[in-house]
Design a protein around this motif. Structure first.
Motif, PDB file in Angstrom:
ATOM      1  N   GLU A  36      19.964  15.404  -1.237  1.00  0.00           N
ATOM      2  CA  GLU A  36      19.444  14.037  -1.307  1.00  0.00           C
ATOM      3  C   GLU A  36      17.952  14.042  -1.640  1.00  0.00           C
ATOM      4  O   GLU A  36      17.233  14.998  -1.343  1.00  0.00           O
ATOM      5  N   ILE A  37      17.499  12.931  -2.234  1.00  0.00           N
ATOM      6  CA  ILE A  37      16.099  12.766  -2.610  1.00  0.00           C
ATOM      7  C   ILE A  37      15.363  12.036  -1.487  1.00  0.00           C
ATOM      8  O   ILE A  37      15.855  11.038  -0.945  1.00  0.00           O
ATOM      9  N   VAL A  38      14.188  12.536  -1.155  1.00  0.00           N
ATOM     10  CA  VAL A  38      13.345  11.901  -0.148  1.00  0.00           C
ATOM     11  C   VAL A  38      12.453  10.874  -0.861  1.00  0.00           C
ATOM     12  O   VAL A  38      11.649  11.234  -1.730  1.00  0.00           O
ATOM     13  N   ASN A  39      12.606   9.621  -0.509  1.00  0.00           N
ATOM     14  CA  ASN A  39      11.823   8.544  -1.109  1.00  0.00           C
ATOM     15  C   ASN A  39      10.773   8.051  -0.115  1.00  0.00           C
ATOM     16  O   ASN A  39      11.118   7.551   0.962  1.00  0.00           O
ATOM     17  N   LEU A  40       9.507   8.183  -0.497  1.00  0.00           N
ATOM     18  CA  LEU A  40       8.398   7.721   0.331  1.00  0.00           C
ATOM     19  C   LEU A  40       7.785   6.466  -0.280  1.00  0.00           C
ATOM     20  O   LEU A  40       7.589   6.395  -1.495  1.00  0.00           O
ATOM     21  N   THR A  41       7.480   5.504   0.560  1.00  0.00           N
ATOM     22  CA  THR A  41       6.827   4.270   0.116  1.00  0.00           C
ATOM     23  C   THR A  41       5.491   4.130   0.833  1.00  0.00           C
ATOM     24  O   THR A  41       5.433   4.141   2.067  1.00  0.00           O
ATOM     25  N   ILE A  42       4.401   4.015   0.047  1.00  0.00           N
ATOM     26  CA  ILE A  42       3.047   3.847   0.591  1.00  0.00           C
ATOM     27  C   ILE A  42       2.593   2.431   0.278  1.00  0.00           C
ATOM     28  O   ILE A  42       2.603   2.016  -0.886  1.00  0.00           O
ATOM     29  N   ILE A  43       2.201   1.687   1.292  1.00  0.00           N
ATOM     30  CA  ILE A  43       1.765   0.297   1.126  1.00  0.00           C
ATOM     31  C   ILE A  43       0.348   0.165   1.670  1.00  0.00           C
ATOM     32  O   ILE A  43       0.092   0.479   2.837  1.00  0.00           O
ATOM     33  N   LEU A  44      -0.556  -0.286   0.816  1.00  0.00           N
ATOM     34  CA  LEU A  44      -1.925  -0.598   1.208  1.00  0.00           C
ATOM     35  C   LEU A  44      -2.130  -2.096   1.023  1.00  0.00           C
ATOM     36  O   LEU A  44      -2.021  -2.605  -0.092  1.00  0.00           O
ATOM     37  N   GLN A  45      -2.426  -2.807   2.132  1.00  0.00           N
ATOM     38  CA  GLN A  45      -2.620  -4.259   2.063  1.00  0.00           C
ATOM     39  C   GLN A  45      -4.021  -4.599   2.540  1.00  0.00           C
ATOM     40  O   GLN A  45      -4.443  -4.199   3.630  1.00  0.00           O
ATOM     41  N   LEU A  46      -4.754  -5.330   1.695  1.00  0.00           N
ATOM     42  CA  LEU A  46      -6.120  -5.749   2.007  1.00  0.00           C
ATOM     43  C   LEU A  46      -6.116  -7.248   2.236  1.00  0.00           C
ATOM     44  O   LEU A  46      -5.857  -8.022   1.317  1.00  0.00           O
ATOM     45  N   ASN A  47      -6.397  -7.652   3.476  1.00  0.00           N
ATOM     46  CA  ASN A  47      -6.411  -9.063   3.846  1.00  0.00           C
ATOM     47  C   ASN A  47      -7.859  -9.553   3.865  1.00  0.00           C
ATOM     48  O   ASN A  47      -8.605  -9.297   4.811  1.00  0.00           O
ATOM     49  N   GLY A  48      -8.260 -10.216   2.807  1.00  0.00           N
ATOM     50  CA  GLY A  48      -9.631 -10.702   2.706  1.00  0.00           C
ATOM     51  C   GLY A  48     -10.256 -10.276   1.391  1.00  0.00           C
ATOM     52  O   GLY A  48      -9.963  -9.192   0.880  1.00  0.00           O
ATOM     53  N   ASP A  49     -11.122 -11.116   0.853  1.00  0.00           N
ATOM     54  CA  ASP A  49     -11.720 -10.826  -0.453  1.00  0.00           C
ATOM     55  C   ASP A  49     -13.017 -10.049  -0.341  1.00  0.00           C
ATOM     56  O   ASP A  49     -13.708  -9.833  -1.341  1.00  0.00           O
TER      57      ASP A  49
END
Length: 581
Positions: A36-49
């Motif tokens: 099986e393939i290992v799927n990694l998800t990286i999420i970077l969320q910036l709240n504010g301008d």
């Protein structure tokens, strides 16, 4: 005292909520089989301008895996609060990585790091468990990508087109975008013309649960009867390590022979066509002087490959080889449009004669019958030189002489060719006297100018009383003097791409963008987008915005490939060459 404490707490909460960073990495599951393939998800969320990303996302040690795919995208949105004043601007960057494990057992995946506003943020490490891993040799990505050429109508007449569709299949959708350099079949007994080389949307539910995509659509014109085999289409699969070639299947066509009873004038025209012959000269045709005759073949079928009817030889004129102009595009039943053969014809004798073409006929596969259009004729009257002169009025002779003189003495000071006059069919005394006066004035001006040149031969010419021009003209001159030589930047960016110095690549791109914006007196990118939409069109402005977004995604992506940089460089060259014209 209580009010001060409550006020301090609310102030602290508002500060925290104004600028928040959310960084996380998660696998699709924690327990995997060996294949099986290992799927990694990286999420970077910036709240504010007020948050600025100052580094790429730094990945942990992944040496216990083979990386087989990656992709990134970004999105921005406004998160609504209790009222409009509490709305927050949110940026989200998502990176997905596909990994193939090299060993079994428990494997620890470390933290992902990123620098935001001079502060390091990281994710929590976690463990995954890999069951038995099959020992295998290094896989070839081309073994997982398949080309298939599909031709629905495999029974056609000779020189009648059939549509071929080229599809690519793969279990991994990421492999589809790596297929490039498509080479359509090339063989003597077929003529191939592309209909569309634009890729379609990816279909995730293709044949045998493989993702598929249409790469090309083209027309095949078999030029001989019998069983004709359309050769395979080739392409290349570009990976980080190497470049592999893949080929499609071959398709056999049953090409029917054209019916018997064809006219003698029939050559190879299959479809529906029309022939016209004409000349656009409004002046009288003079003996021993050339004029143009155009033979136009229009319609739909094997238009791009058919034999054109020629102008027949005649003792009354001399004809030379034509210049061919083709205006052809794909149609429903073949290539449609028109082909122009422009001949140069020189009359040998004065009098009436006929310019005629060879007979032309075609086979219509819809009606299954031949159509003979016969010869196309055009009546011509040639005049001797004396007859042409006698037929001209006094005004026409003066106009002709004036025009000849204006062409001969055209000077850089006075653009005399702009005073040329057109022929008039009726005598107009006002025009006649104006021409005579203009003619005499020009002679005086010409000799006066020559005399002035002799006197001022040694003295350098000075621009006295020069018109300053309009604001737009002045701005154009300044812009021309500030014009950036974008070709130097293109060459430097190409070198940086080849050397793999991607950080310097993005820095140089920013310099190029700044120089081009300065050329048009635009300080910010937002103002430049408005300027491009007004001056270059909405499509150019949208291309500029898309390229800027693509640059930002790739600039801060944890993985930057040579293919993605090459694609960006292609877009940069195309767009900035258009902008800096």
């Amino acid at each position: 005292m209580k009010q001060k404490i409550i006020y301090a707490i609310f102030t602290l909460i508002s500060v925290i909520s104004y600028g928040q960073v959310d960084l996380k990495m998660k696998p699709d599951k924690t327990d995997y089989n060996g294949n099986e393939i290992v799927n990694l998800t990286i999420i970077l969320q910036l709240n504010g301008d007020n948050l600025v990303q100052q580094s790429k996302i730094m990945l942990p040690d992944l040496s216990k895996f083979n990386m087989i795919g990656n992709g990134s995208y970004s999105q921005s949105f406004v998160e609504a609060g209790a009222n409009s004043s509490e709305d927050q601007f949110v940026k989200q960057y998502v990176t997905r990585i596909a990994l193939e494990p090299k060993q079994k057992g428990k494997i620890k995946i470390g933290s992902v790091l990123v620098n935001i506003n001079n502060k390091i943020y990281k994710t929590e490490p976690f463990n995954i468990f890999i069951r038995d891993v099959e020992k295998k040799t290094a896989s070839n990505i081309s073994n997982d990508v398949y080309l298939n050429m599909e031709i629905e109508d495999k029974e056609v007449y000779q020189d009648q087109p059939t549509i071929a569709v080229l599809r690519v299949y793969s279990k991994n959708m990421d492999h589809l975008r790596k297929v490039k350099n498509i080479k359509l079949p090339n063989q003597e007994n077929i003529n191939v013309h592309p209909v569309s080389l634009k890729r379609s949307e990816i279909d995730p539910n293709g044949y045998a649960n493989m993702a598929s995509q249409v790469l090309a659509v083209f027309m095949v014109f078999p030029n001989e009867s019998g069983y004709v085999e359309v050769p395979a289409v080739s392409a290349s699969v570009n990976t980080f390590a190497n470049k592999n070639s893949i080929i499609s299947n071959k398709v056999k066509l049953n090409v029917k022979k054209l019916p018997e009873g064809s006219p003698e004038s029939f050559k190879n025209a299959v479809g529906n066509f029309k022939v016209d012959v004409f000349h656009n000269s409004k002046e009288k045709i003079e003996v021993q002087k050339p004029f143009n005759v155009t033979v136009k073949v229009s319609g739909e079928g094997n238009l791009a490959d058919l034999s054109l009817p020629k102008i027949e030889d005649s003792p009354f004129y001399e004809v030379f080889a034509p210049k061919i102009s083709s205006f052809v595009r794909p149609g429903k039943t073949g290539m449609k449009g028109e082909i122009l053969a422009k001949y140069v014809v020189i009359p040998k004798k004065a009098g009436d004669f006929v310019v005629k073409t060879e007979s032309f006929s075609f086979f219509d596969p819809r009606n299954k019958e031949y159509t003979d259009l016969g010869e196309k004729k055009m009546a011509i009257t040639a005049f001797s030189h004396d007859e042409v002169l006698e037929s001209k009025s006094t005004v026409e002779k003066v106009n002709e002489y004036t025009n000849t003189f204006l062409e001969t003495v055209d000077s850089p000071v006075l653009k005399t060719t702009s005073f040329k006059v057109k022929e008039k069919s009726k005598l107009n005394w006002n025009v006649f006297f104006i021409n005579v006066g203009l003619f005499l004035s020009l002679i005086i001006m010409y000799f006066g100018f020559k005399n002035w040149q002799k006197k001022r031969f040694i003295v350098k010419e000075k621009s006295v009383g020069k018109d300053l021009g309009s604001v737009a003209e002045t701005e154009a001159e300044i812009r021309e003097s500030l014009k950036t030589d974008v070709s130097d930047y293109f060459a430097y960016l190409e070198n940086l791409k080849a050397s793999g110095d991607y950080s310097k690549f993005f820095q140089t791109f920013d310099e190029l963008d700044h120089e081009v914006r300065s050329q048009y007196f635009q300080s910010s990118k937002q103002d430049f987008v408005v300027f491009l939409e007004r001056d270059k069109g909405r499509s150019v402005a949208e291309q500029y915005q898309e390229l800027q977004q693509k640059i930002q995604i790739e600039k801060y992506s944890p993985l930057t490939s040579e293919d993605s940089i090459a694609n960006i460089l292609t877009d940069v060259v195309k767009l900035y060459s258009l902008i800096s014209k």
